[in-house]
Scaffold this active site. Structure first.
Site, short mmCIF file in Angstrom:
data_model
loop_
_atom_site.label_atom_id
_atom_site.label_comp_id
_atom_site.label_asym_id
_atom_site.label_seq_id
_atom_site.Cartn_x
_atom_site.Cartn_y
_atom_site.Cartn_z
N ASP A 22 107.49 -4.08 43.47
CA ASP A 22 106.59 -4.87 44.44
C ASP A 22 107.33 -5.20 45.77
O ASP A 22 108.11 -5.83 45.82
CB ASP A 22 106.23 -6.19 43.74
CG ASP A 22 105.37 -7.28 44.45
OD1 ASP A 22 104.71 -6.72 45.63
OD2 ASP A 22 105.16 -8.25 44.34
N ASP B 155 102.55 -3.55 51.38
CA ASP B 155 102.58 -4.29 49.94
C ASP B 155 102.26 -3.53 48.90
O ASP B 155 101.16 -3.34 48.50
CB ASP B 155 101.99 -5.55 50.12
CG ASP B 155 102.08 -6.49 48.74
OD1 ASP B 155 102.98 -6.08 48.04
OD2 ASP B 155 101.39 -7.39 48.58
N SER C 261 107.23 -9.11 47.15
CA SER C 261 108.12 -10.26 46.66
C SER C 261 109.38 -9.85 46.36
O SER C 261 109.78 -8.64 46.61
CB SER C 261 107.30 -10.85 45.30
OG SER C 261 107.37 -9.89 44.21
N TYR D 158 102.72 -16.33 42.53
CA TYR D 158 102.00 -15.21 43.21
C TYR D 158 100.75 -15.60 43.62
O TYR D 158 100.01 -16.58 43.24
CB TYR D 158 102.18 -14.36 41.89
CG TYR D 158 103.46 -13.62 41.64
CD1 TYR D 158 104.13 -12.79 42.51
CD2 TYR D 158 104.21 -14.41 40.58
CE1 TYR D 158 105.46 -12.50 42.36
CE2 TYR D 158 105.62 -13.96 40.26
CZ TYR D 158 106.25 -13.17 41.14
OH TYR D 158 107.25 -12.69 41.10
N THR E 255 99.88 -5.20 46.18
CA THR E 255 98.48 -5.43 46.38
C THR E 255 97.83 -4.04 46.36
O THR E 255 98.19 -3.18 46.87
CB THR E 255 98.51 -6.00 47.93
OG1 THR E 255 98.98 -7.35 47.81
CG2 THR E 255 96.69 -6.02 48.22
N TRP F 178 111.58 -10.64 37.29
CA TRP F 178 111.32 -11.45 36.13
C TRP F 178 110.74 -10.53 35.13
O TRP F 178 110.02 -9.63 35.20
CB TRP F 178 110.44 -12.88 36.47
CG TRP F 178 109.15 -12.54 36.63
CD1 TRP F 178 108.53 -12.40 37.82
CD2 TRP F 178 108.36 -12.23 35.69
NE1 TRP F 178 107.32 -12.00 37.78
CE2 TRP F 178 106.97 -12.08 36.57
CE3 TRP F 178 108.01 -12.28 34.51
CZ2 TRP F 178 105.64 -11.72 36.13
CZ3 TRP F 178 106.81 -12.21 33.80
CH2 TRP F 178 105.42 -11.88 34.62
N ASN G 53 111.77 -11.39 43.62
CA ASN G 53 112.35 -11.85 42.54
C ASN G 53 112.27 -10.79 41.33
O ASN G 53 111.20 -9.96 41.23
CB ASN G 53 111.95 -13.06 41.83
CG ASN G 53 112.59 -14.12 43.04
OD1 ASN G 53 111.86 -15.09 43.72
ND2 ASN G 53 113.89 -14.14 42.98
#
Ligand SMILES: *[C@@H]1O[C@H](CO)[C@@H](O)[C@H](O)[C@H]1NC(C)=O
Length: 387
Positions: A90, A276, A93, A133, A279, A97, A95
């Site tokens: 992505d 992005d 963003s 998000y 998206t 996880w 991070n």
């Protein structure tokens, strides 16, 4: 049902509204300079972007799977021995996880969960965060471990282990977690992002990554993310480069927008576009939505913005002026067909532009037409016609 959630996927809510503390991140340029790269290296990079650099490190070709023509995700491993997860790569963003065995909610139990007890290289730290998000929030506790993507190995990577994931939307998603590739300024403060560590640990042969999203994706092959290079077989023609205007997201300038040959002047005061990969649709500034739909003859319905499938060949091509060139988006790309129902793949932009310019999000719909290259050393995004 997921129309809205899909459009909102993965881009954290409005710049500055993140609950995680924002920090003005150092550019990767600065980080590299601090690392003491050979004199002239960065100048060469700036002056001659096409050349191959004599860096150590690798190029990794990571295949992406595709789910219902919406999400594109690939596999990464965390820990020793490796535990595998499907993540969205992505660019909206920063991070990383994954679900964890700390999390008991149905959304976690329905996905692969990271069990830290099984990894000899895991280091836990007692810090929790809420990640926000566009489609929802989740809470994570932070830890460090080895992350492996194909032939690339990143040691001591900070990542989030989910503590709680709400069922909507996480239970219903086909991927496990998210791997953020935007700038450090939108990451949890004080930790290196995966991309920073990849560079610092000399894992990439060039400080770039690139995306190819197949126009005819199947579940097993949706495209590729290439870490450390490009795959010239996946695009044709010249690469058009656009400078990043603010090093938080991969945000570039859009100089003009045209519907067919009718120039709208919507961007006469300047527009911004965030590139992005998290998206799905093309999102357009809310104030222009009605005018665009009218120009395309689309009608709002429960399914989205409907058009008659038989009229698609006669619909206008959309044009974006970027870096002085027109990038076209023909109706066969921006109209989505599903079981004989045709909809225009646009949504209103849900994030305000911090600097006041109308904000677009160039999501997967746009990126299926254009192979995209993210250049971390020169802070620019390249586009070339995807094959
Ligand atoms: C995690 O691994 C440990 C060690 O093998 C095991 O005892 C525990 O049951 C596992 N946790 C879960 C939730 O699977």
């Amino acid at each position: 049902m997921w129309g809205l959630a899909l459009a909102l996927l993965c881009l954290p809510l409005g710049e500055g509204t993140l609950r995680i503390p924002l920090r003005r991140g150092r550019s990767i340029w600065e980080v590299m300079r601090e690392k003491g790269l050979p004199e002239g290296f960065l100048n060469n990079l700036r002056g001659d972007p096409g050349r191959k650099y004599q860096l150590s490190g690798a190029v990794a070709y990571e295949p992406l799977m595709n789910y219902l023509d919406t999400f594109y995700f690939g596999e990464v491993s965390i820990g020793t021995p490796p535990q595998n997860f499907l993540v969205i790569f992505d660019t909206g963003s920063s991070n990383l996880w994954v679900p964890s065995t700390y999390c008991q909610s149905p959304a976690c139990e329905d996905h692969t969960r990271f069990n830290h007890s099984l990894s000899s290289t895991f280091l836990g730290i007692d810090v929790t965060y809420t990640l926000r998000y566009g489609f929802g929030d989740l809470s994570v506790v932070l830890g460090y471990d080895t992350v492996t993507i194909q032939n690339i190995v990143i040691r001591n990577q900070e990542f989030g282990l989910s503590l709680y994931e709400p069922s909507r939307p996480f239970y219903y998603l086909d991927f496990d977690g998210i791997l953020g590739m935007a700038y450090p300024g939108v990451a949890i403060s004080g930790f290196n992002t995966l991309m920073q560590n990849m560079l610092q640990q000399n894992q990439l042969s060039e400080p770039i990554f690139s995306f190819y999203f197949s126009r005819n994706p199947t579940y097993s092959y949706g495209g590729e993310v290439i870490l450390g290079g490009v795959d010239p077989q996946l695009y044709s023609g010249e690469v058009l480069w656009a400078p990043v205007v603010q090093e938080l997201y991969w945000k570039i300038s859009i100089e003009e927008f045209s519907i067919g040959y009718s120039v709208t002047s919507w961007c006469s005061q300047g527009c911004h576009g965030i590139v992005d990969t998290g998206t799905f649709l093309l999102t357009i500034p809310g104030q222009f939505m009605a005018a665009l739909l009218q120009a395309l003859g689309a009608e709002e319905s429960d399914y989205g913005f409907l058009v008659d499938c038989s009229s698609v060949p006669n619909m206008p091509t959309l044009y974006f002026a970027i870096s002085g060139a027109w990038l076209s988006l023909p109706p066969t790309v921006y109209v989505l067909e599903n079981d004989g129902i045709c909809t225009v793949g646009v949504e209103s932009t849900y994030v305000p532009s911090a600097s006041g310019q109308p904000l677009w999000i160039l999501g997967n719909l746009f990126l299926r037409q254009y192979y995209s290259i993210f250049d971390m050393a020169n802070n620019r995004v390249g586009f070339a016609l995807a094959t």
